[in-house]
Write a protein that holds these residues in place. Structure first.
Motif, PDB file in Angstrom:
ATOM      1  N   GLN A 149       0.694  -1.268   0.003  1.00 15.49           N
ATOM      2  CA  GLN A 149       0.119  -0.036   0.110  1.00 15.49           C
ATOM      3  C   GLN A 149       0.916   1.136   0.059  1.00 15.49           C
ATOM      4  O   GLN A 149       1.495   1.561   1.050  1.00 15.49           O
ATOM      5  CB  GLN A 149      -0.832   0.083   1.228  1.00 15.49           C
ATOM      6  CG  GLN A 149      -1.594  -1.015   1.136  1.00 15.49           C
ATOM      7  CD  GLN A 149      -2.546  -1.103   2.498  1.00 15.49           C
ATOM      8  OE1 GLN A 149      -2.827  -0.309   3.284  1.00 15.49           O
ATOM      9  NE2 GLN A 149      -3.232  -2.779   2.732  1.00 15.49           N
ATOM     10  N   LEU A 150       1.198   1.728  -1.207  1.00 16.62           N
ATOM     11  CA  LEU A 150       1.967   3.070  -1.269  1.00 16.62           C
ATOM     12  C   LEU A 150       1.199   4.079  -2.266  1.00 16.62           C
ATOM     13  O   LEU A 150       0.592   3.739  -3.293  1.00 16.62           O
ATOM     14  CB  LEU A 150       3.269   2.340  -1.740  1.00 16.62           C
ATOM     15  CG  LEU A 150       4.281   1.772  -1.160  1.00 16.62           C
ATOM     16  CD1 LEU A 150       5.525   1.009  -1.943  1.00 16.62           C
ATOM     17  CD2 LEU A 150       4.627   2.451   0.056  1.00 16.62           C
ATOM     18  N   ARG A 151       1.469   5.338  -2.076  1.00 15.80           N
ATOM     19  CA  ARG A 151       1.078   6.390  -2.878  1.00 15.80           C
ATOM     20  C   ARG A 151       2.095   7.117  -3.607  1.00 15.80           C
ATOM     21  O   ARG A 151       2.782   7.629  -2.873  1.00 15.80           O
ATOM     22  CB  ARG A 151       0.280   7.386  -2.074  1.00 15.80           C
ATOM     23  CG  ARG A 151      -0.732   6.848  -1.226  1.00 15.80           C
ATOM     24  CD  ARG A 151      -2.092   6.992  -2.082  1.00 15.80           C
ATOM     25  NE  ARG A 151      -2.569   8.355  -2.054  1.00 15.80           N
ATOM     26  CZ  ARG A 151      -3.472   8.906  -2.888  1.00 15.80           C
ATOM     27  NH1 ARG A 151      -4.326   8.004  -3.608  1.00 15.80           N
ATOM     28  NH2 ARG A 151      -4.134  10.105  -2.830  1.00 15.80           N
ATOM     29  N   LEU A 152       2.245   6.627  -4.919  1.00 13.57           N
ATOM     30  CA  LEU A 152       3.391   7.089  -5.436  1.00 13.57           C
ATOM     31  C   LEU A 152       2.882   7.643  -6.829  1.00 13.57           C
ATOM     32  O   LEU A 152       1.539   7.261  -7.468  1.00 13.57           O
ATOM     33  CB  LEU A 152       4.343   6.081  -5.977  1.00 13.57           C
ATOM     34  CG  LEU A 152       5.102   5.370  -4.832  1.00 13.57           C
ATOM     35  CD1 LEU A 152       5.725   3.880  -5.137  1.00 13.57           C
ATOM     36  CD2 LEU A 152       5.935   6.464  -4.161  1.00 13.57           C
ATOM     37  N   PRO A 153       3.371   8.814  -7.433  1.00 11.80           N
ATOM     38  CA  PRO A 153       2.827   9.045  -8.839  1.00 11.80           C
ATOM     39  C   PRO A 153       2.939   8.446  -9.890  1.00 11.80           C
ATOM     40  O   PRO A 153       3.970   7.858 -10.039  1.00 11.80           O
ATOM     41  CB  PRO A 153       3.847  10.530  -8.904  1.00 11.80           C
ATOM     42  CG  PRO A 153       5.054  10.244  -8.252  1.00 11.80           C
ATOM     43  CD  PRO A 153       4.700   9.300  -6.958  1.00 11.80           C
ATOM     44  N   VAL A 154       1.906   8.464 -10.852  1.00 10.63           N
ATOM     45  CA  VAL A 154       1.886   7.560 -12.182  1.00 10.63           C
ATOM     46  C   VAL A 154       1.552   8.615 -13.193  1.00 10.63           C
ATOM     47  O   VAL A 154       0.291   9.287 -12.810  1.00 10.63           O
ATOM     48  CB  VAL A 154       1.354   6.292 -11.807  1.00 10.63           C
ATOM     49  CG1 VAL A 154      -0.040   6.572 -11.588  1.00 10.63           C
ATOM     50  CG2 VAL A 154       1.450   5.405 -12.735  1.00 10.63           C
ATOM     51  N   ARG A 155       1.772   8.388 -14.380  1.00 13.66           N
ATOM     52  CA  ARG A 155       1.121   8.991 -15.600  1.00 13.66           C
ATOM     53  C   ARG A 155       0.658   8.069 -16.479  1.00 13.66           C
ATOM     54  O   ARG A 155       1.191   6.832 -16.614  1.00 13.66           O
ATOM     55  CB  ARG A 155       2.290   9.846 -16.188  1.00 13.66           C
ATOM     56  CG  ARG A 155       1.370  10.600 -17.237  1.00 13.66           C
ATOM     57  CD  ARG A 155       2.495  11.315 -18.306  1.00 13.66           C
ATOM     58  NE  ARG A 155       3.258  10.412 -18.958  1.00 13.66           N
ATOM     59  CZ  ARG A 155       4.462  10.840 -19.753  1.00 13.66           C
ATOM     60  NH1 ARG A 155       4.928  12.041 -19.710  1.00 13.66           N
ATOM     61  NH2 ARG A 155       5.447   9.848 -20.236  1.00 13.66           N
ATOM     62  N   LYS A 198      -2.076   9.014  -8.385  1.00 17.70           N
ATOM     63  CA  LYS A 198      -1.357   8.380  -7.464  1.00 17.70           C
ATOM     64  C   LYS A 198      -1.846   6.911  -7.344  1.00 17.70           C
ATOM     65  O   LYS A 198      -3.124   6.798  -7.013  1.00 17.70           O
ATOM     66  CB  LYS A 198      -1.022   9.125  -6.190  1.00 17.70           C
ATOM     67  CG  LYS A 198      -0.236  10.259  -6.210  1.00 17.70           C
ATOM     68  CD  LYS A 198      -0.028  10.981  -4.817  1.00 17.70           C
ATOM     69  CE  LYS A 198       0.939  12.476  -4.811  1.00 17.70           C
ATOM     70  NZ  LYS A 198       1.108  12.762  -3.589  1.00 17.70           N
ATOM     71  N   THR A 199      -0.851   6.034  -7.115  1.00 24.35           N
ATOM     72  CA  THR A 199      -1.253   4.591  -6.829  1.00 24.35           C
ATOM     73  C   THR A 199      -2.192   4.558  -5.416  1.00 24.35           C
ATOM     74  O   THR A 199      -1.633   5.208  -4.462  1.00 24.35           O
ATOM     75  CB  THR A 199      -0.007   3.793  -7.042  1.00 24.35           C
ATOM     76  OG1 THR A 199       1.015   4.217  -5.638  1.00 24.35           O
ATOM     77  CG2 THR A 199       0.597   3.771  -8.386  1.00 24.35           C
ATOM     78  N   LEU A 200      -2.924   3.657  -5.536  1.00 29.65           N
ATOM     79  CA  LEU A 200      -3.293   3.104  -4.093  1.00 29.65           C
ATOM     80  C   LEU A 200      -2.591   1.851  -3.489  1.00 29.65           C
ATOM     81  O   LEU A 200      -2.215   1.802  -2.497  1.00 29.65           O
ATOM     82  CB  LEU A 200      -4.768   2.809  -4.266  1.00 29.65           C
ATOM     83  CG  LEU A 200      -5.691   3.796  -4.734  1.00 29.65           C
ATOM     84  CD1 LEU A 200      -7.037   3.468  -5.028  1.00 29.65           C
ATOM     85  CD2 LEU A 200      -5.749   5.007  -3.777  1.00 29.65           C
ATOM     86  N   ASP A 201      -2.281   0.917  -4.494  1.00 28.01           N
ATOM     87  CA  ASP A 201      -1.250  -0.058  -3.975  1.00 28.01           C
ATOM     88  C   ASP A 201      -0.624  -0.459  -5.319  1.00 28.01           C
ATOM     89  O   ASP A 201      -0.885  -0.305  -6.294  1.00 28.01           O
ATOM     90  CB  ASP A 201      -1.927  -1.102  -3.174  1.00 28.01           C
ATOM     91  CG  ASP A 201      -2.863  -1.884  -4.031  1.00 28.01           C
ATOM     92  OD1 ASP A 201      -3.069  -2.186  -5.211  1.00 28.01           O
ATOM     93  OD2 ASP A 201      -3.877  -2.336  -3.324  1.00 28.01           O
TER      94      ASP A 201
END
Length: 217
Positions: A10-16, A31-34
Motif C-alpha cells: 500500500q503505497l501512494r506514488l505518482p504515475v502517469r 497516485k497509486t493506491l497499491d
C-alpha cells in the motif's frame, strides 16, 4: 479466491497514464493506491473498460521532460470509488481518500510476433538489426491522407518498428511517421519518415493491431 500473482504494497506514488482515443492521445496524472511486481491499483477520473491497453510511467517524475520509460499495461478490473485496500488507508495517504473508480492494471509483456494477422504462420525473420522494446508516442498517416493517428511504439530498430494501432492498415501500405523532437528513438525526429507496412498482428483480447513497418530508403 485471491488470484494475485504478487504481494501488494500500500503505497501512494505518482504515475502517469497514457491512452489512445479516436481524437488522439490523452494523459492523466494520479497516485497509486497499491502496487505489486505485476501491476498497480490507481484511481482514474476517465472511465476505462477491462481489456483496454494503457501506457504507464511509474514512478513518474514531472520535472523530467524525457527519458522516463512507459510500460504497456491492461485494465483487468474496475472497482467503485474506494481506497483500494479493504478499507485501510494506503501509506502516505491523508484522511480524505479519492472517490474516483480504482483501476487494477496488469503490466503486459512485450507482444510476440507469432503471426502476420491473417492466420498464417510467421514469416522467416528478415530484420537487419536487433529490435529493442521501447514505448514512445508517434504520429502515423497514410501517404496521401492528411489526418494522422497518434499511436505508441512497441519496439524499434534502426530500420523498422512496431506500433499499437486502433486503425486498420493494408499490407504494403506506404505510411509517413514522425516523432516528438525529444523522443529517444534511433530514427530522425522533427520530420516525417516514409515507411511501409510489412506485418500486421492481432493483439489477443483487444481490438488493437500491432503494425510492423520498415523505413523506405
Amino acid at each position: 479466491m485471491d488470484r494475485r500473482e504478487h504481494h501488494r504494497a500500500q503505497l501512494r506514488l505518482p504515475v502517469r497514464l497514457r491512452w489512445n482515443t479516436p481524437f488522439g492521445q490523452k494523459t492523466e496524472l494520479c497516485k497509486t493506491l497499491d502496487i505489486s511486481r505485476g501491476g498497480l491499483l490507481v484511481p482514474c477520473s476517465e472511465a476505462h473498460s477491462p481489456g483496454v491497453p494503457l501506457w504507464v510511467t511509474f514512478p513518474y517524475d514531472p520535472s523530467m521532460r524525457e527519458g522516463q520509460p512507459e510500460m504497456l499495461a491492461k485494465v483487468v478490473r474496475i472497482a467503485p470509488g474506494s481506497n483500494g485496500s479493504n478499507g485501510h488507508a494506503p501509506v502516505g495517504a491523508g484522511k480524505k481518500l479519492t472517490d474516483a473508480p480504482a483501476m487494477a492494471l496488469h503490466f503486459q509483456p512485450t507482444l510476440p510476433a507469432e503471426s502476420n494477422g491473417n492466420g498464417h504462420a510467421r514469416e522467416r525473420e528478415r530484420r537487419c538489426g536487433p529490435r529493442r522494446p521501447l514505448a514512445v508516442p508517434l504520429r502515423v498517416r497514410l501517404e496521401h491522407v492528411p489526418w494522422f493517428e497518434e499511436a505508441m511504439t512497441i519496439d524499434v530498430s534502426a530500420q523498422g518498428l512496431r506500433f499499437l494501432s486502433s486503425r486498420e492498415y493494408a499490407m504494403g501500405a506506404n505510411l509517413l511517421v514522425s516523432f516528438e523532437p525529444l523522443a529517444s528513438v534511433p530514427w530522425p525526429t522533427g520530420t516525417e519518415i516514409a515507411s511501409r507496412v510489412v506485418r500486421i498482428e492481432a493483439v489477443p483480447h483487444s481490438s488493437a493491431l500491432a503494425v510492423t513497418i520498415t523505413r523506405q530508403s
